[in-house]
Design an enzyme around this catalytic site. Structure first.
Site, mmCIF file in Angstrom:
data_model
loop_
_atom_site.group_PDB
_atom_site.id
_atom_site.type_symbol
_atom_site.label_atom_id
_atom_site.label_comp_id
_atom_site.label_asym_id
_atom_site.label_seq_id
_atom_site.Cartn_x
_atom_site.Cartn_y
_atom_site.Cartn_z
ATOM 1 N N HIS A 34 0.861 -1.191 0.000
ATOM 2 C CA HIS A 34 0.000 0.000 0.000
ATOM 3 C C HIS A 34 0.892 1.234 0.000
ATOM 4 O O HIS A 34 2.129 1.109 -0.037
ATOM 5 C CB HIS A 34 -0.955 -0.032 1.198
ATOM 6 C CG HIS A 34 -0.286 -0.305 2.512
ATOM 7 N ND1 HIS A 34 0.649 0.550 3.061
ATOM 8 C CD2 HIS A 34 -0.371 -1.348 3.375
ATOM 9 C CE1 HIS A 34 1.083 0.069 4.206
ATOM 10 N NE2 HIS A 34 0.475 -1.086 4.422
ATOM 11 N N GLU A 35 0.264 2.393 0.107
ATOM 12 C CA GLU A 35 1.021 3.653 0.039
ATOM 13 C C GLU A 35 2.116 3.737 1.108
ATOM 14 O O GLU A 35 3.128 4.405 0.917
ATOM 15 C CB GLU A 35 0.067 4.848 0.184
ATOM 16 C CG GLU A 35 -0.684 5.170 -1.103
ATOM 17 C CD GLU A 35 0.243 5.415 -2.279
ATOM 18 O OE1 GLU A 35 1.221 6.161 -2.125
ATOM 19 O OE2 GLU A 35 0.011 4.834 -3.355
ATOM 20 N N HIS A 37 4.030 1.281 2.113
ATOM 21 C CA HIS A 37 5.219 0.607 1.564
ATOM 22 C C HIS A 37 5.871 1.464 0.473
ATOM 23 O O HIS A 37 7.096 1.552 0.387
ATOM 24 C CB HIS A 37 4.818 -0.742 0.957
ATOM 25 C CG HIS A 37 4.256 -1.729 1.929
ATOM 26 N ND1 HIS A 37 2.935 -2.088 1.937
ATOM 27 C CD2 HIS A 37 4.851 -2.418 2.935
ATOM 28 C CE1 HIS A 37 2.729 -2.979 2.897
ATOM 29 N NE2 HIS A 37 3.870 -3.193 3.525
ATOM 30 N N GLY A 148 9.274 1.114 8.580
ATOM 31 C CA GLY A 148 8.276 2.114 8.944
ATOM 32 C C GLY A 148 8.177 2.283 10.448
ATOM 33 O O GLY A 148 8.353 1.325 11.205
ATOM 34 N N ASP A 151 5.543 0.205 12.948
ATOM 35 C CA ASP A 151 5.999 -0.922 13.768
ATOM 36 C C ASP A 151 7.152 -0.409 14.619
ATOM 37 O O ASP A 151 8.315 -0.746 14.398
ATOM 38 C CB ASP A 151 6.427 -2.076 12.865
ATOM 39 C CG ASP A 151 5.265 -2.608 12.053
ATOM 40 O OD1 ASP A 151 4.356 -3.184 12.646
ATOM 41 O OD2 ASP A 151 5.257 -2.399 10.825
ATOM 42 N N SER A 187 -1.607 -3.501 5.870
ATOM 43 C CA SER A 187 -2.198 -4.540 5.008
ATOM 44 C C SER A 187 -3.382 -5.180 5.722
ATOM 45 O O SER A 187 -4.321 -5.648 5.090
ATOM 46 C CB SER A 187 -1.155 -5.602 4.671
ATOM 47 O OG SER A 187 -0.031 -4.985 4.085
#
Ligand code: PAF
Length: 280
Positions: A34-35, A37, A148, A151, A187
């Site tokens: 998704h955006e 990532h 990211g 996490d 996700s």
């Protein structure tokens, strides 16, 4: 864009790139991109990567019994199209069998930062994460890797692993990407019904209120989440660097939350920086 399913071939390709003095960056993912990532890929380029390698591997070792390994969303074709559009040089799509020998018996275990938060709630999770990330680092040997901040605990543990095991890989962290509504991209959001998605809004709204100093305690955070019918897995305030519990929400601390929205476990966090608080 190169597609590798075989680690030896990827290793050879990446080594050649580095010998040509190209900067190689790794973006490890579990796919269903998704955006969030894509922002990691963009961050890699901004930080000087000549070649971005994206790994897509739903790592069985980081899922506990009863977790969502079997149903974790997968869409290889869409992922490859997104990587191509984002200008990725190579995608690594290994099979379970090629990553783990039947008698795989060596794991990387971080034993301090992983004790609390998600580590306490998901025993063995970070052992699986560290093991697969160490393997990916050894295969690609990137100059740097991008993770990211969503996490947050994972990022801190990987930085510690790199420090303690002398990996020659720089860790770059990228900010959380949110939908317009504020929901942090994940996700796992794909599991949410419309009603659950509506309920999830309270997570980012509450954390935004924490950042503004409008919600001042972890129990007030938990109350807000519970009032919206979310089941709190944890709400904790920790030191942003050490992840040690912090008694008060203050500059230099982070508030981390994990909740169940129906059956879906969602995590989010906010860092309290000096600026916004001081300027209040
Ligand atoms: O954050 C993730 O998607 C995974 O934990 C990672 C880092 C790709 C390891 O499997």
């Amino acid at each position: 864009m190169k597609i590798f399913r075989d680690s030896a071939k990827l290793r050879k390709w990446a080594r050649k790139r580095r010998l040509e003095n190209r900067v190689v960056a790794l973006v490890p993912t579990m796919g269903f991109l998704h955006e969030g990532h894509i922002s990691l890929i963009e961050r890699a380029k901004k930080n000087g990567a000549d070649d971005v390698v994206v790994s897509i591997f739903v790592n069985p070792v980081q899922f506990g019994p009863g977790e969502d390994y079997a149903v974790y969303p997968r869409d290889e074709k869409a992922d490859l199209a997104k990587c191509r559009a984002a200008g990725v040089s190579a995608v690594f799509l290994p099979s379970n069998e090629s990553m783990y020998f039947g008698d795989h018996s060596v794991f990387v275990d971080e034993v301090s930062l992983s004790r609390g938060l998600c580590g306490a709630k998901r025993p063995g999770h970070f052992r699986g994460v560290c093991t697969v990330v160490a393997k990916l680092f050894n295969i690609v040997q990137p100059n740097f890797a991008v993770f990211g901040r969503k996490d947050y605990q994972q990022a801190a543990i990987i930085k510690r692993m790199v420090r303690d095991l002398d990996f020659d890989v720089k860790i770059v962290l990228a900010p959380i990407v949110r939908e317009k509504s504020g929901i942090a991209l994940s996700s796992r959001n794909t599991y949410l019904s419309a009603e659950e998605k509506e309920r999830a809004l309270v997570i980012s709204r509450t954390l935004a209120a924490v950042k503004k100093g409008e919600v001042k305690t972890v129990s007030a955070v938990a109350k807000r989440l519970e009032k919206a019918s979310l089941k709190v897995d944890y709400v904790e305030c920790v030191d942003s660097e050490t992840l040690e519990p912090s008694r008060t929400i203050k500059p230099g601390s982070s508030v981390l939350v994990a909740v169940y929205d129906g059956k879906t476990r969602l995590i989010d966090n906010v860092q309290i920086e000096d600026g916004p608080r001081k300027s209040k």
